[in-house]
Structures are given as structure tokens and as C-alpha cells.
Motif scaffolding. Structure first.
Motif, mmCIF file in Angstrom:
data_model
loop_
_atom_site.group_PDB
_atom_site.id
_atom_site.type_symbol
_atom_site.label_atom_id
_atom_site.label_comp_id
_atom_site.label_asym_id
_atom_site.label_seq_id
_atom_site.Cartn_x
_atom_site.Cartn_y
_atom_site.Cartn_z
ATOM 1 N N ASP B 1 122.960 10.707 -38.312
ATOM 2 C CA ASP B 1 122.449 12.104 -38.725
ATOM 3 C C ASP B 1 121.774 12.977 -37.527
ATOM 4 O OD1 ASP B 1 121.835 14.027 -40.076
ATOM 5 O OD2 ASP B 1 120.243 13.161 -41.222
ATOM 6 N N ALA B 2 122.262 14.071 -37.414
ATOM 7 C CA ALA B 2 121.557 14.719 -36.102
ATOM 8 C C ALA B 2 120.340 15.108 -36.417
ATOM 9 C CB ALA B 2 122.539 16.100 -35.889
ATOM 10 N N GLY B 3 119.441 15.496 -35.197
ATOM 11 C CA GLY B 3 118.160 15.849 -35.303
ATOM 12 C C GLY B 3 117.569 15.297 -34.132
ATOM 13 N N ILE B 4 116.185 15.145 -34.093
ATOM 14 C CA ILE B 4 115.370 14.669 -33.066
ATOM 15 C C ILE B 4 115.099 13.372 -33.260
ATOM 16 C CG2 ILE B 4 113.310 15.714 -34.158
ATOM 17 C CD1 ILE B 4 112.361 16.366 -31.157
ATOM 18 N N THR B 5 115.019 12.501 -32.444
ATOM 19 C CA THR B 5 114.609 10.835 -32.436
ATOM 20 C C THR B 5 113.779 10.591 -31.454
ATOM 21 O OG1 THR B 5 116.716 10.228 -31.406
ATOM 22 C CG2 THR B 5 117.140 10.356 -33.610
ATOM 23 N N GLN B 6 113.071 9.456 -31.824
ATOM 24 C CA GLN B 6 112.148 9.058 -30.529
ATOM 25 C C GLN B 6 112.339 7.368 -30.610
ATOM 26 O OE1 GLN B 6 108.702 12.010 -32.180
ATOM 27 N NE2 GLN B 6 108.009 10.197 -30.606
ATOM 28 N N SER B 7 112.275 7.144 -29.480
ATOM 29 C CA SER B 7 112.265 5.494 -29.396
ATOM 30 C C SER B 7 111.353 5.072 -28.010
ATOM 31 C CB SER B 7 113.779 5.011 -29.146
ATOM 32 O OG SER B 7 114.231 5.507 -27.827
ATOM 33 N N PRO B 8 110.777 3.886 -28.258
ATOM 34 C CA PRO B 8 110.663 3.116 -29.787
ATOM 35 C C PRO B 8 109.847 3.824 -30.495
ATOM 36 C CG PRO B 8 109.083 2.318 -27.648
ATOM 37 C CD PRO B 8 110.005 3.357 -27.072
ATOM 38 N N ARG B 9 109.739 3.165 -31.728
ATOM 39 C CA ARG B 9 108.734 3.919 -32.910
ATOM 40 C C ARG B 9 107.523 3.111 -32.755
ATOM 41 N NH1 ARG B 9 110.748 5.864 -37.373
ATOM 42 N NH2 ARG B 9 108.293 6.361 -37.479
ATOM 43 N N TYR B 10 107.418 1.922 -32.188
ATOM 44 C CA TYR B 10 106.163 1.278 -32.083
ATOM 45 C C TYR B 10 106.136 0.439 -30.666
ATOM 46 C CZ TYR B 10 105.873 1.855 -36.967
ATOM 47 O OH TYR B 10 105.854 2.151 -38.383
ATOM 48 N N LYS B 11 105.120 0.708 -29.879
ATOM 49 C CA LYS B 11 104.979 -0.228 -28.551
ATOM 50 C C LYS B 11 103.852 -0.631 -28.596
ATOM 51 C CE LYS B 11 106.200 -1.171 -24.261
ATOM 52 N NZ LYS B 11 107.461 -1.943 -24.088
ATOM 53 N N ILE B 12 103.414 -1.978 -27.838
ATOM 54 C CA ILE B 12 102.201 -2.381 -27.297
ATOM 55 C C ILE B 12 102.364 -2.739 -26.105
ATOM 56 C CG2 ILE B 12 100.447 -4.304 -27.943
ATOM 57 C CD1 ILE B 12 101.438 -4.384 -30.640
ATOM 58 N N THR B 13 101.465 -2.237 -25.265
ATOM 59 C CA THR B 13 101.519 -2.748 -23.644
ATOM 60 C C THR B 13 100.147 -2.886 -23.483
ATOM 61 O OG1 THR B 13 102.393 -1.522 -21.557
ATOM 62 C CG2 THR B 13 101.249 -0.197 -23.009
ATOM 63 N N GLU B 14 100.316 -3.216 -22.003
ATOM 64 C CA GLU B 14 98.806 -3.641 -21.533
ATOM 65 C C GLU B 14 98.276 -2.640 -20.532
ATOM 66 O OE1 GLU B 14 99.204 -8.531 -21.706
ATOM 67 O OE2 GLU B 14 99.675 -7.432 -19.784
ATOM 68 N N THR B 15 96.913 -2.717 -20.220
ATOM 69 C CA THR B 15 96.468 -1.705 -19.413
ATOM 70 C C THR B 15 97.147 -1.736 -17.965
ATOM 71 O OG1 THR B 15 94.243 -1.705 -20.670
ATOM 72 C CG2 THR B 15 94.297 -0.958 -18.290
ATOM 73 N N GLY B 16 97.347 -0.626 -17.607
ATOM 74 C CA GLY B 16 97.769 -0.608 -16.200
ATOM 75 C C GLY B 16 99.511 -0.568 -15.986
ATOM 76 N N ARG B 17 100.085 -0.985 -17.016
ATOM 77 C CA ARG B 17 101.619 -1.030 -17.095
ATOM 78 C C ARG B 17 102.191 0.430 -17.271
ATOM 79 N NH1 ARG B 17 104.204 -5.954 -17.683
ATOM 80 N NH2 ARG B 17 102.935 -7.526 -17.996
ATOM 81 N N GLN B 18 103.563 0.453 -16.739
ATOM 82 C CA GLN B 18 104.112 1.671 -17.011
ATOM 83 C C GLN B 18 104.805 1.664 -18.173
ATOM 84 O OE1 GLN B 18 107.859 3.155 -14.697
ATOM 85 N NE2 GLN B 18 106.503 4.391 -13.811
ATOM 86 N N VAL B 19 104.712 2.682 -18.937
ATOM 87 C CA VAL B 19 105.543 2.824 -20.165
ATOM 88 C C VAL B 19 106.357 4.228 -20.523
ATOM 89 C CG1 VAL B 19 105.114 3.172 -22.821
ATOM 90 C CG2 VAL B 19 103.763 1.457 -21.544
ATOM 91 N N THR B 20 107.446 4.418 -20.831
ATOM 92 C CA THR B 20 108.271 5.233 -20.979
ATOM 93 C C THR B 20 108.501 5.728 -22.482
ATOM 94 O OG1 THR B 20 109.323 5.506 -18.717
ATOM 95 C CG2 THR B 20 110.302 6.876 -20.564
ATOM 96 N N LEU B 21 108.385 6.772 -23.172
ATOM 97 C CA LEU B 21 108.650 6.964 -24.290
ATOM 98 C C LEU B 21 109.903 8.066 -24.234
ATOM 99 C CD1 LEU B 21 105.106 7.647 -25.971
ATOM 100 C CD2 LEU B 21 106.426 5.469 -25.500
ATOM 101 N N MET B 22 110.876 7.667 -25.261
ATOM 102 C CA MET B 22 112.036 8.638 -25.298
ATOM 103 C C MET B 22 112.361 9.498 -26.336
ATOM 104 S SD MET B 22 113.120 7.426 -22.611
ATOM 105 C CE MET B 22 114.873 8.238 -22.424
ATOM 106 N N CYS B 23 112.677 10.681 -26.059
ATOM 107 C CA CYS B 23 112.874 11.482 -27.040
ATOM 108 C C CYS B 23 114.278 12.360 -26.903
ATOM 109 C CB CYS B 23 111.826 12.900 -26.857
ATOM 110 S SG CYS B 23 112.025 14.332 -28.216
ATOM 111 N N HIS B 24 115.039 12.402 -27.813
ATOM 112 C CA HIS B 24 116.646 12.963 -27.865
ATOM 113 C C HIS B 24 116.629 13.836 -29.220
ATOM 114 C CE1 HIS B 24 120.831 12.790 -27.062
ATOM 115 N NE2 HIS B 24 120.876 12.807 -28.452
#
Lengths: 114, 111
Positions: B1-24
Motif C-alpha cells: 500500500d502506498a503512502g509514507i513509511t518509517q523504519s524501524p518502528r522501535y529502536k533501542i540504542t546506547e548513549t554515544g551511538r549513531q542511529v539513522t531513522l528512515m522515512c520513505h
């Protein structure tokens, strides 16, 4: 900067009744838009209704209507014939023609009681 | 189904780490936005983009980086995550800039 105020953090209404959610905003602009978004427990933000500031007629979308009082800077949302599925957080939002950004209020949690 | 999606839906990380959230988004909307949602603050704008390769800061941009090489994608990167960046992140898109359509959100926890 524009501010949007929703003074009712929580409200409840009986199923099939009518409820009105309040929103006021602060602006000196003439070109702006107002929106109500609904956020159910699924967390999805859903656009409910929009109002262009230059239009005097209040917007209506099925059971949802607004009372837009431009001079008073008030933009309330009326939900008629409330349904259980209307239970959600409702956000009022202001789009500035000059800043070109959407500013949200802090939300009103509406619970529809069976 | 078309529209707008995000990934991941849930993310746990630690202080100092690099994190990338995606949007399409599949609507070919010109405008895309990133917001964060915290209790008592509603949604606050982090960054937005008017078109590919055009981005600008919103209300709370510190600690975040964005890019937009393609119209349909708008990733948000936390270069060095901090606990204060624990939040729910929403991506949105719009053709008119005013009427914005939101993705399902990403809940990020920084430990």
C-alpha cells in the motif's frame, strides 16, 4: 513565534453525545491555516479537518466541524454523535504563512465512554 | 500500500551511538518533515526539506543531521545519541507544505 494552546488536557464524553475541544492561538499574521489531527492509541497522526484563515465559513467533515472565531483567535473542534473509535489524543495545529512551519498544541486526550 | 513509511518502528540504542531513522514516501511529495513527540510538548519540528538536496532547520535541530538525495527518502541521523533524544519520531510529507501526512512513527529509546 506562534503559540497554540489547548487548555483541556483530558476530556470524556458518552457515546452518541457531542463534545467540543478548545484551541486558541496567538498570531499577528493574516495568512495562516489551522488543522486538527487525531492520534489514536496506534500512534498514527490522522488529519481530521482543516481551515483556511481567509475563509469565513466553518469547515465540516462528516461528524467533525469547527468553530473558527478569527477575531478571538479560537479554533474549537466539535465531534457529533461520538463513537468509541473517536477515543484519541487530539492536536490543534497552526501553519504560519511567514515561518512556513506547523506548530502543534500540547493535545487533548478524549475518551469516549460506552 | 502506498503512502509514507518509517523504519524501524522501535529502536533501542546506547548513549554515544549513531542511529539513522528512515522515512520513505510514495506520493512524490515535494516537502518532507521530521518531528519529535514528547509528553507535554506535542510535536516539534526538527528539520524539513522542500525538495531533494534542500533542507532547513526547524525548532529543535541540535544533535540531528538530515539529507535528501532522492525525493522519496528523508533519513534522520543522530550522530551521537543522548538520553534526551529518547522520543517518538514522526516523518511527514506534503505537496502543499501546509497539509502534512504523517508516517506511523518510530519509538527511540536511548539508554
Amino acid at each position: 513565534a506562534q503559540t497554540v494552546t489547548q487548555s483541556q488536557p483530558e476530556m470524556s464524553v458518552q457515546e452518541a453525545e457531542t463534545v467540543t475541544l478548545s484551541c486558541t492561538y496567538d498570531t499577528s499574521e493574516s495568512n495562516y491555516y489551522l488543522f486538527w489531527y487525531k492520534q489514536p492509541p496506534s500512534r498514527q497522526m490522522i488529519l481530521v479537518i482543516r481551515q483556511e484563515a481567509y475563509k469565513q465559513q466553518n469547515a465540516t467533515e462528516n461528524r467533525f466541524s469547527v468553530n473558527f472565531q478569527k477575531a478571538a483567535k479560537s479554533f474549537s473542534l466539535k465531534i457529533s454523535d461520538s463513537q468509541l473509535g473517536d477515543t484519541a489524543m487530539y492536536f490543534c495545529a497552526y501553519w504560519s504563512g511567514s515561518a512556513r512551519q506547523l506548530t502543534f498544541g500540547s493535545g487533548t486526550q478524549l475518551t469516549v465512554l460506552p | 500500500d502506498a503512502g509514507i513509511t518509517q523504519s524501524p518502528r522501535y529502536k533501542i540504542t546506547e548513549t554515544g551511538r549513531q542511529v539513522t531513522l528512515m522515512c520513505h514516501q510514495t506520493w512524490s511529495h515535494s516537502y518532507m518533515f521530521w518531528y519529535r513527540q514528547d509528553l507535554g510538548h506535542g510535536l516539534r519540528l526538527i528539520y524539513y526539506s522542500a525538495a531533494a538536496d534542500i533542507t532547513d532547520k526547524g525548532e529543535v535541530p541540535d544533535g540531528y543531521v538530515v539529507s535528501r538525495s532522492k525525493t522519496e527518502n528523508f533519513p534522520l541521523t543522530l550522530e551521537s545519541a543522548t538520553r534526551s533524544q529518547t522520543s517518538v519520531y514522526f516523518c511527514a510529507s506534503s505537496e502543499s507544505e501546509r497539509e502534512q501526512f504523517f508516517g506511523p512513527g518510530t519509538r527511540l529509546t536511548v539508554l
